[in-house]
Design a protein around this motif. Sequence first.
Motif, mmCIF file in Angstrom:
data_model
loop_
_atom_site.group_PDB
_atom_site.id
_atom_site.type_symbol
_atom_site.label_atom_id
_atom_site.label_comp_id
_atom_site.label_asym_id
_atom_site.label_seq_id
_atom_site.Cartn_x
_atom_site.Cartn_y
_atom_site.Cartn_z
ATOM 1 N N GLU A 1 -33.385 -9.991 -13.368
ATOM 2 C CA GLU A 1 -33.988 -10.514 -11.958
ATOM 3 C C GLU A 1 -35.028 -9.341 -11.627
ATOM 4 O OE1 GLU A 1 -34.159 -13.368 -10.106
ATOM 5 O OE2 GLU A 1 -32.986 -14.271 -11.964
ATOM 6 N N ILE A 2 -34.566 -8.063 -11.659
ATOM 7 C CA ILE A 2 -35.313 -7.035 -11.174
ATOM 8 C C ILE A 2 -36.432 -6.811 -12.138
ATOM 9 C CG2 ILE A 2 -35.393 -4.402 -11.090
ATOM 10 C CD1 ILE A 2 -32.420 -4.683 -10.037
ATOM 11 N N GLN A 3 -36.462 -6.951 -13.310
ATOM 12 C CA GLN A 3 -37.541 -6.840 -14.204
ATOM 13 C C GLN A 3 -38.299 -7.888 -13.982
ATOM 14 O OE1 GLN A 3 -38.308 -4.148 -16.105
ATOM 15 N NE2 GLN A 3 -36.472 -3.395 -15.223
ATOM 16 N N GLN A 4 -38.085 -9.134 -13.735
ATOM 17 C CA GLN A 4 -39.004 -10.224 -13.398
ATOM 18 C C GLN A 4 -39.791 -9.741 -12.349
ATOM 19 O OE1 GLN A 4 -39.267 -12.966 -15.405
ATOM 20 N NE2 GLN A 4 -41.003 -13.486 -14.065
ATOM 21 N N VAL A 5 -39.083 -9.392 -11.117
ATOM 22 C CA VAL A 5 -40.131 -8.891 -10.165
ATOM 23 C C VAL A 5 -40.905 -7.841 -10.343
ATOM 24 C CG1 VAL A 5 -39.717 -8.012 -7.715
ATOM 25 C CG2 VAL A 5 -38.156 -9.739 -8.374
ATOM 26 N N LEU A 6 -40.667 -6.884 -11.194
ATOM 27 C CA LEU A 6 -41.551 -5.790 -11.382
ATOM 28 C C LEU A 6 -42.484 -6.114 -12.317
ATOM 29 C CD1 LEU A 6 -38.792 -2.914 -11.689
ATOM 30 C CD2 LEU A 6 -40.108 -3.269 -9.651
ATOM 31 N N SER A 7 -42.289 -7.085 -13.282
ATOM 32 C CA SER A 7 -43.350 -7.489 -14.079
ATOM 33 C C SER A 7 -44.320 -8.288 -13.294
ATOM 34 C CB SER A 7 -42.750 -8.264 -15.202
ATOM 35 O OG SER A 7 -42.300 -9.473 -14.914
ATOM 36 N N ASN A 8 -43.876 -8.801 -12.236
ATOM 37 C CA ASN A 8 -44.863 -9.848 -11.445
ATOM 38 C C ASN A 8 -45.563 -9.044 -10.467
ATOM 39 O OD1 ASN A 8 -44.341 -12.019 -12.841
ATOM 40 N ND2 ASN A 8 -42.562 -12.860 -11.490
ATOM 41 N N GLY A 9 -45.334 -7.661 -10.516
ATOM 42 C CA GLY A 9 -46.184 -6.903 -9.565
ATOM 43 C C GLY A 9 -45.458 -6.626 -8.128
ATOM 44 N N GLY A 10 -44.255 -6.966 -8.102
ATOM 45 C CA GLY A 10 -43.450 -7.100 -6.945
ATOM 46 C C GLY A 10 -42.612 -5.632 -6.669
ATOM 47 N N GLU A 11 -42.249 -5.505 -5.530
ATOM 48 C CA GLU A 11 -41.485 -4.319 -5.462
ATOM 49 C C GLU A 11 -40.067 -4.668 -4.771
ATOM 50 O OE1 GLU A 11 -44.277 -2.326 -2.527
ATOM 51 O OE2 GLU A 11 -45.414 -1.614 -4.070
ATOM 52 N N LEU A 12 -39.224 -3.803 -4.739
ATOM 53 C CA LEU A 12 -37.799 -3.900 -4.327
ATOM 54 C C LEU A 12 -37.350 -2.851 -3.121
ATOM 55 C CD1 LEU A 12 -36.348 -4.096 -7.797
ATOM 56 C CD2 LEU A 12 -36.750 -6.166 -6.192
ATOM 57 N N TYR A 13 -37.022 -3.328 -2.074
ATOM 58 C CA TYR A 13 -36.692 -2.468 -0.945
ATOM 59 C C TYR A 13 -35.140 -2.685 -0.712
ATOM 60 C CZ TYR A 13 -41.543 -1.629 -0.192
ATOM 61 O OH TYR A 13 -42.942 -1.428 -0.589
#
Length: 91
Positions: A64-76
């Motif tokens: 899930e994290i890799q999907q967010v990051l590959s879509n240009g997203g960020e995690l907080y």
Amino acid sequence: MSDIAHRQDTEGSQPAFTPPKPERLTRATVNLTPKSVRAIKQAADLTGDTRTDIINRSVQIYGEIQQVLSNGGELYVRPEKDADLQQLRIW
């Protein structure tokens, strides 16, 4: 024999991968670093979950994290109840 891979006698060959059927368990052997072993123990102590459950959830969260990051997203994350959000950096 596992659906993940089987070893071949040919030196340098890559194992074959066959995706498991839905709802089927796949046995895997992994080599964990001491840091990973400590993290699994810590998670088990906090949650009461089994090592298998912890590893399964970890792999799913990683995906899930890799999907967010590959879509240009960020995690907080909020490290404590009243703390400000901080960007989570994944190496």
